[in-house]
Design a protein around this motif. Structure first.
Motif, PDB file in Angstrom:
ATOM      1  N   ASN A 120       0.797  -1.225   0.000  1.00 20.31           N
ATOM      2  CA  ASN A 120       0.000   0.000   0.000  1.00 20.31           C
ATOM      3  C   ASN A 120       0.832   1.278   0.000  1.00 20.31           C
ATOM      4  N   LEU A 307     -10.300  12.124   5.988  1.00 17.17           N
ATOM      5  CA  LEU A 307     -10.322  10.843   5.282  1.00 17.17           C
ATOM      6  C   LEU A 307     -11.495   9.970   5.718  1.00 17.17           C
ATOM      7  N   GLU A 311     -14.013   8.399   3.217  1.00 16.68           N
ATOM      8  CA  GLU A 311     -14.171   6.943   3.195  1.00 16.68           C
ATOM      9  C   GLU A 311     -15.635   6.545   3.062  1.00 16.68           C
ATOM     10  N   ASN A 316     -11.798   3.718  -1.834  1.00 15.86           N
ATOM     11  CA  ASN A 316     -10.349   3.661  -2.022  1.00 15.86           C
ATOM     12  C   ASN A 316      -9.767   5.049  -1.808  1.00 15.86           C
ATOM     13  N   LEU A 317      -8.834   5.161  -0.869  1.00 17.36           N
ATOM     14  CA  LEU A 317      -8.220   6.443  -0.524  1.00 17.36           C
ATOM     15  C   LEU A 317      -6.745   6.418  -0.889  1.00 17.36           C
ATOM     16  N   TRP A 319      -3.406   8.841  -0.340  1.00 15.28           N
ATOM     17  CA  TRP A 319      -2.826  10.047   0.249  1.00 15.28           C
ATOM     18  C   TRP A 319      -1.504  10.348  -0.435  1.00 15.28           C
ATOM     19  N   ILE A 351      -2.557   6.824   8.836  1.00 13.27           N
ATOM     20  CA  ILE A 351      -3.299   6.222   7.729  1.00 13.27           C
ATOM     21  C   ILE A 351      -3.148   4.700   7.728  1.00 13.27           C
ATOM     22  N   PHE A 355      -6.728   3.201   8.338  1.00 14.76           N
ATOM     23  CA  PHE A 355      -7.335   2.747   7.074  1.00 14.76           C
ATOM     24  C   PHE A 355      -6.471   1.659   6.435  1.00 14.76           C
ATOM     25  N   SER A 358      -8.106   0.129   3.054  1.00 16.20           N
ATOM     26  CA  SER A 358      -8.753   0.972   2.039  1.00 16.20           C
ATOM     27  C   SER A 358      -7.880   2.130   1.578  1.00 16.20           C
ATOM     28  N   SER A 359      -6.630   2.186   2.053  1.00 11.98           N
ATOM     29  CA  SER A 359      -5.792   3.358   1.760  1.00 11.98           C
ATOM     30  C   SER A 359      -4.477   2.979   1.099  1.00 11.98           C
TER      31      SER A 359
END
Length: 399
Positions: A120, A307, A311, A316-317, A319, A351, A355, A358-359
Motif C-alpha cells: 500500500n 479521510l 471513506e 479507495n483512498l 494520500w 493512515i 485505514f 482501504s488506503s
C-alpha cells in the motif's frame, strides 16, 4: 588537496555546472567521520571559493542552494553519523540538508507495518518511470476504477490538468467546470448545495482554513487561479476539487460546517467501491500554524477526520505526501520543511493504522527534492513541468 589532511573518509566527486555560463567546477568533497569539527575547515574553504565563483554566475541561485544543503549534511557527531545541521546562506535563510531529509523519508516508509509497506506504500521516482508505484498500485484494487476524484491545492491541480488534457485514456463526452478560473468562489456553486445563512469564521487553534482572501470573503477559496471541474463519458469520470486544507470552513451549508463535510455530501453515491479519492494537504495548513494553543497532533487529527468523511463515499483512498519547499521569503511563506517532514511521518503512521485495507500512500519527498523549482528556482513551492508530467503518467496507468 589540503582538505585531505586530518580527515578520514572516502572522497566523493562533486561537480557543478553553472547554467548560462562556460564555468565548470569540479572538486572533491569529503564524507567526514571524525568528530572534530576543525577537520571540516579545509572543506569549508573549498566551498567558500566555489560559492564565491558561483555567486557571480547568472542563474546560479539553485546551485548555491543545493551546495549549501549538501554542505550542511556533512557535519558529524561523535558516533560518526551525519547530523541535520542548518547552514546560513547569503540571503539569511536557513535551509536544511537534503541527505538527512531523504534518510528520514526512508525511515517513514520502513516504520510502517510490513504488509502495508509492501502492498500500500510507494515512492515516486521519475528516473525509473515510477516503477515501484506502478507495480504496487497497479496490482491493487485501484486499477481501472471508473471514478477518480482529486483533492488538493495548485500542485495537485497542475498534475490533474496534465492528466486530463494529455494522458486520460478514454474518450471525453462530458465536461463540467473549468480548470483555470479567476472566480475563487466557484467551489460552492459547483457543489450545488444550499449554503448556510451565516458564515462562521475559522478556528485558528484547530488549524482551520481559510486565510487571507478566503477569510475575508465568505464561501470563497484562499487559492487563486484553480477551480473544480470534471471530465468523463457517463460511465467513467475524472474530477478535481480545489480543497487546499485538511480542514477549512470555506464552504458551509445548511447541514455541514466544513468544506470537507460538504465535499463528502456532494460525492454521496450508491457504490463507493467504484470511487477513488486522491488527497493532499499540508502546505496551506502551515499558513494557519500560528497559535501556540494548537495541539501538536492537530494536523494529523484533521487529516484523519477528512479521510473518514471521504471513506464514506470513496472505497479507495490515496494520500499524496507533502513536498519540499525552498523556504524563501520566510516571513511571507510560512511553510517549513521540518514541519512537513514531521507531518508526513504522523500522517503516514495514522493512515496505515486507521485505514489499513482501504488506503494507499504515495511518497513524493525525494522526487520533489530532486526536481528543479519553477521560475529559474525562484518559486517557493512549485516545480518545473516534468515533475507534474511524470506524476500524471502514473495515474494514467491506473484510471
Amino acid at each position: 588537496m589540503a582538505a585531505q589532511q586530518g580527515c578520514s573518509g572516502s572522497f566523493l566527486s562533486f561537480s557543478m555546472a553553472v547554467q548560462q555560463t562556460d564555468i565548470m567546477l569540479s572538486f572533491p568533497l569529503i564524507h567526514v567521520r571524525s568528530q572534530r569539527l576543525r577537520n571540516l575547515s579545509a572543506l569549508m574553504l573549498v566551498a567558500s571559493a566555489a560559492t564565491l565563483m558561483l555567486s557571480s554566475a547568472p542563474g546560479s541561485g539553485n546551485h548555491l542552494r543545493r551546495l549549501s544543503r549538501f554542505l550542511s549534511s556533512t557535519q558529524p557527531d561523535v558516533s560518526g553519523k551525519v547530523l541535520v545541521a542548518p547552514l546560513e546562506v547569503s540571503n539569511g535563510i536557513t535551509v536544511s540538508s537534503d541527505a538527512p531529509k531523504k534518510y528520514g523519508v526512508k525511515k517513514f516508509g520502513s516504520m510502517l507495518p510490513e504488509f502495508y509497506r509492501q502492498n500500500n506504500y510507494c515512492e515516486i521516482d521519475s528516473k525509473d518511470h515510477n516503477m515501484q508505484c506502478r507495480q504496487v498500485l497497479g496490482q491493487s484494487a485501484l486499477k481501472s476504477k471508473p471514478h477518480w476524484h482529486f483533492f488538493g491545492d495548485s500542485q495537485m491541480a497542475t498534475m490533474v490538468k496534465v492528466l486530463s488534457e494529455h494522458d486520460y485514456p478514454y474518450k471525453v463526452t462530458i465536461k463540467r467546470g473549468n480548470a483555470r478560473t479567476d472566480d475563487r468562489c466557484e467551489l460552492g456553486k459547483y457543489f450545488n448545495i444550499k449554503r448556510s445563512d451565516v458564515w462562521i469564521q475559522p478556528d485558528e487553534k484547530r488549524l482551520q482554513g481559510p486565510v487571507r482572501y478566503g477569510k475575508d470573503n465568505p464561501f470563497c477559496s484562499s487559492m487563486k487561479g484553480w477551480g473544480p471541474y470534471m471530465i468523463g463519458d457517463g460511465k467513467r469520470s475524472l474530477e478535481f476539487l480545489n480543497v487546499e486544507f485538511a480542514q477549512d470552513v470555506e464552504i458551509q451549508t445548511a447541514t455541514t460546517s466544513t468544506t470537507q463535510e460538504a465535499a463528502a455530501l456532494y460525492l454521496k453515491n450508491d457504490s463507493k467501491e467504484d470511487h477513488v479519492c486522491v488527497v493532499n494537504a499540508g502546505l496551506h495548513d502551515q499558513a494557519v500554524l500560528k497559535s501556540p494553543d494548537t495541539p501538536q497532533d492537530q494536523f494529523v487529527n484533521n487529516v484523519k477526520s477528512y479521510l473518514k468523511l471521504l471513506e464514506s463515499v470513496c472505497g479507495n483512498l490515496v494520500w499524496v505526501g507533502i513536498t519540499e519547499v525552498q523556504e524563501v521569503q520566510p516571513t511571507r511563506n510560512l511553510q517549513r520543511n521540518a514541519i512537513s517532514l514531521k507531518w508526513n511521518k504522523q500522517v503516514y503512521s495514522m493512515i496505515a493504522s486507521t485505514f489499513p485495507s482501504s488506503s494507499f500512500i504515495i511518497d513524493v519527498w525525494d522526487e520533489s527534492v530532486a526536481a528543479p523549482f519553477k521560475g529559474n528556482g525562484k518559486q517557493n513551492i512549485h516545480y518545473e513541468s516534468p515533475y507534474y508530467e511524470s506524476f500524471a503518467t502514473l495515474f494514467a496507468s491506473l484510471v
